[in-house]
Design a protein around this motif. Structure first.
Motif, PDB file in Angstrom:
ATOM      1  N   THR A   1       0.832  -1.213   0.000  1.00 13.37           N
ATOM      2  CA  THR A   1       0.000   0.000   0.000  1.00 13.37           C
ATOM      3  C   THR A   1       0.864   1.260   0.000  1.00 13.37           C
ATOM      4  OG1 THR A   1      -0.166  -0.143   2.421  1.00 13.37           O
ATOM      5  CG2 THR A   1      -1.939  -1.132   1.129  1.00 13.37           C
ATOM      6  N   THR A   2       1.992   1.207   0.709  1.00 11.67           N
ATOM      7  CA  THR A   2       2.882   2.362   0.728  1.00 11.67           C
ATOM      8  C   THR A   2       3.502   2.599  -0.640  1.00 11.67           C
ATOM      9  OG1 THR A   2       3.375   2.073   3.081  1.00 11.67           O
ATOM     10  CG2 THR A   2       4.956   3.336   1.785  1.00 11.67           C
ATOM     11  N   THR A   3       3.893   1.512  -1.312  1.00 12.17           N
ATOM     12  CA  THR A   3       4.442   1.653  -2.666  1.00 12.17           C
ATOM     13  C   THR A   3       3.416   2.285  -3.599  1.00 12.17           C
ATOM     14  OG1 THR A   3       5.899  -0.271  -2.389  1.00 12.17           O
ATOM     15  CG2 THR A   3       5.394   0.411  -4.647  1.00 12.17           C
ATOM     16  N   GLY A   4       2.178   1.789  -3.557  1.00 14.44           N
ATOM     17  CA  GLY A   4       1.139   2.341  -4.416  1.00 14.44           C
ATOM     18  C   GLY A   4       0.851   3.795  -4.104  1.00 14.44           C
ATOM     19  N   GLY A   5       0.728   4.128  -2.823  1.00 11.62           N
ATOM     20  CA  GLY A   5       0.408   5.497  -2.442  1.00 11.62           C
ATOM     21  C   GLY A   5       1.504   6.481  -2.799  1.00 11.62           C
ATOM     22  N   THR A   6       2.763   6.108  -2.564  1.00  9.80           N
ATOM     23  CA  THR A   6       3.850   7.033  -2.860  1.00  9.80           C
ATOM     24  C   THR A   6       4.061   7.187  -4.366  1.00  9.80           C
ATOM     25  OG1 THR A   6       5.438   5.217  -2.554  1.00  9.80           O
ATOM     26  CG2 THR A   6       5.041   6.655  -0.681  1.00  9.80           C
ATOM     27  N   LEU A   7       3.905   6.109  -5.130  1.00 10.91           N
ATOM     28  CA  LEU A   7       4.016   6.229  -6.589  1.00 10.91           C
ATOM     29  C   LEU A   7       2.940   7.160  -7.137  1.00 10.91           C
ATOM     30  CD1 LEU A   7       4.782   2.593  -7.826  1.00 10.91           C
ATOM     31  CD2 LEU A   7       6.269   4.588  -8.030  1.00 10.91           C
ATOM     32  N   ALA A   8       1.703   6.981  -6.669  1.00 15.17           N
ATOM     33  CA  ALA A   8       0.614   7.836  -7.148  1.00 15.17           C
ATOM     34  C   ALA A   8       0.858   9.292  -6.768  1.00 15.17           C
ATOM     35  CB  ALA A   8      -0.718   7.355  -6.574  1.00 15.17           C
ATOM     36  N   ALA A   9       1.360   9.530  -5.554  1.00 15.47           N
ATOM     37  CA  ALA A   9       1.668  10.901  -5.139  1.00 15.47           C
ATOM     38  C   ALA A   9       2.747  11.501  -6.030  1.00 15.47           C
ATOM     39  CB  ALA A   9       2.107  10.926  -3.673  1.00 15.47           C
ATOM     40  N   GLY A  10       3.746  10.703  -6.384  1.00 10.74           N
ATOM     41  CA  GLY A  10       4.799  11.192  -7.268  1.00 10.74           C
ATOM     42  C   GLY A  10       4.276  11.557  -8.637  1.00 10.74           C
ATOM     43  N   PHE A  11       3.409  10.708  -9.197  1.00 12.32           N
ATOM     44  CA  PHE A  11       2.820  11.021 -10.494  1.00 12.32           C
ATOM     45  C   PHE A  11       1.937  12.270 -10.406  1.00 12.32           C
ATOM     46  CE2 PHE A  11       3.327   6.312 -11.532  1.00 12.32           C
ATOM     47  CZ  PHE A  11       4.468   6.543 -12.302  1.00 12.32           C
ATOM     48  N   ALA A  12       1.241  12.424  -9.279  1.00 12.08           N
ATOM     49  CA  ALA A  12       0.422  13.626  -9.078  1.00 12.08           C
ATOM     50  C   ALA A  12       1.303  14.878  -9.097  1.00 12.08           C
ATOM     51  CB  ALA A  12      -0.343  13.528  -7.756  1.00 12.08           C
TER      52      ALA A  12
END
Length: 484
Positions: A405-416
């Motif tokens: 979940t941390t990997t998914g959340g941080t990747l999405a934040a980076g793309f944002a």
């Protein structure tokens, strides 16, 4: 007053109106709208380009042929959207209305009110200017509702941070200088990137495992406002994945949104965290999230995923949905999966992409009493040797852990952050990662909308396509509460 713009309509406006830097031009447009407690929100839904010769522009004025105006007015009688006029000023000129613009707007507002009664009329001005963060498209405007004109105070252009609102045609105040804590970000992306983040708003639907990982990344980067939505409180099973939580939060049943706000305040007190205890698409939550520049879907519920994509499409908001899953067999983990799905307003919906179980949606929208009754019916069917109704069976538990979940959340934040700053554009449509695959397996799955699906013709329709919403809040959902 917020105006939302997205491709392909924004691209069409730019090509049509800003190609000649020395002359004014104009076109009528259609807009969806929603009145919220914070003000009117308009979404660009379509462009009605003029026929050849119907618009004549000079260096300081634009003339519209009466036949073009009548055609637009008559068309408004057959569609529910608001009508607007967008015209361009020459490059370098302020997007401030002239005396001729004032006269034209007054006439058009009166004329179109007879064909589209009760609907807003928008007058928007575009201009290419040199901005604080490089070349920009300045946008100013005003909207007539009833007999009153209201100025446009904010613009949200999907994935286009170079489109900047000039309230009442005046250059906005300079963005703040970056603090030292974002020195690495400004070194990599430039001071302008921080300034664009500082004036941005991100909404997160879900403040649990995935959302709580994305929130601190966005806040530390300097996003000015976070709108956080979640209906749940901390439990023992959350502590392994819920960033910012402590055991006492479980004892006190602290809402997840309160944990998120407390967490951000500890290291970025200048970031505004607007916390809402509720669920999308409750009306108060819709009012909140449509003010964001970008939306992150951070829940594992199919009904929420449908609602996120629907709001993204109808209100012209770029969105990313995040999911994670562990796969295994015979006691061995065979897959650790992260999925990021892009939902731009013109992207296929979750149903077109085969991401939705209708059984899961029905289960998720049941009341607690309905669920207990369904489970009793399922047990009775099994006792009779019959197969139970799938809706009556228990909702399967999604197996995931903190690093997924941390990997998914941080990747999405980076793309944002890439979208909001304009520094990079995620190329994926539906990105799937397997964290234990050789060479970190990654695959993109581009998909097309099904012919005739509602998602193909409601982009930007806002409340004027509310009857197409795939999820309706059931009456047993608790009322929305905002944290002061």
């Amino acid at each position: 007053m917020l105006v939302r713009l997205c491709a392909p309509e924004l691209d069409a406006l730019e090509r049509r109106l800003l190609a000649d830097d020395a002359r004014e031009s104009a076109t009528f447009v259609r807009l969806g709208w929603r009145e919220t407690p914070q003000g009117l929100v308009l979404a660009l839904a379509g462009v009605d380009p003029p026929p050849d010769g119907a618009v004549a522009g000079g260096a300081d004025a634009v003339r519209i042929d009466g036949r073009y105006l009548r055609a637009v007015a008559l068309a408004a009688e057959s569609h529910p959207l608001a009508v607007g006029l967008v015209h361009a000023h020459p490059a370098g000129a302020e997007p401030r209305p002239s005396a001729a613009d004032d006269e034209m707007d007054a006439y058009l507002g009166d004329y179109l009110a007879d064909f589209a009664p009760g609907r807003p009329f928008a007058s928007l001005i575009l201009s290419r200017v040199a901005g604080d963060t490089g070349p920009e498209i300045a946008l100013a405007g005003r909207v007539r509702t009833g007999d009153a004109w209201r100025p446009v105070t904010r613009v949200a252009a999907a994935r286009r941070p170079d489109v900047v609102c000039w309230p009442e045609g005046r250059r906005p105040a300079p963005a703040p200088m970056p603090p030292e804590r974002v020195a690495r970000l400004t070194s990599a992306f430039g001071r302008e990137a921080y300034q664009r983040l500082a004036r941005s708003t991100v909404a997160l639907v879900g403040a649990g495992a995935t959302g709580s990982a994305a929130i601190p990344i966005l806040a530390r980067a300097g996003v000015g406002r976070l709108i956080v939505v979640d209906a749940d409180h901390a439990t023992d099973s959350n502590l392994e994945r819920l960033h910012g939580s402590v055991p006492q939060d479980v004892v006190e049943r602290v809402p997840k949104v309160a944990i998120a706000r407390r967490h951000v305040a500890a290291f970025a007190p200048d970031v505004v965290v607007e916390a809402h205890i509720g669920k999308l698409p409750q009306p108060e939550i819709v009012d909140a999230v449509i003010r964001a520049d970008l939306l992150l879907g951070c829940t594992d519920q199919h009904s929420s995923r449908l609602a996120v994509a629907d709001v993204a499409r109808r209100f012209a908001i770029p969105a990313i949905d995040i999911g994670g899953l562990i796969e295994g067999a015979d006691g061995v983990v065979t897959g650790q999966l992260v999925q990021l799905v892009r939902f731009l307003p013109d992207d296929p919906c979750p149903r077109c992409r085969g991401m939705i179980s209708e059984v899961r949606v029905a289960q998720e929208l049941m009341s607690p009493d309905e669920r207990l009754s369904a489970q009793a019916q399922a047990e009775a069917a099994r006792a009779r040797g019959e197969r139970p109704d799938p809706i009556a069976t228990a909702i399967p538990q999604i197996d995931t852990v903190s690093w997924i979940t941390t990997t998914g959340g941080t990747l999405a934040a980076g793309f944002a952050i890439g979208w909001l700053t304009g520094r990079f554009d995620p190329r994926f449509e539906r990105l799937q990662l397997d964290l234990v695959c050789d060479c970190l397996g990654a695959v993109d799955r581009p998909q097309r909308a099904r012919e005739g699906c509602v998602c193909t013709h409601t982009r930007g329709f806002a409340d004027q396509a509310a009857d197409t919403a795939p999820v309706v809040p059931p009456p047993h959902w608790a009322p929305v509460r905002g944290l002061a």
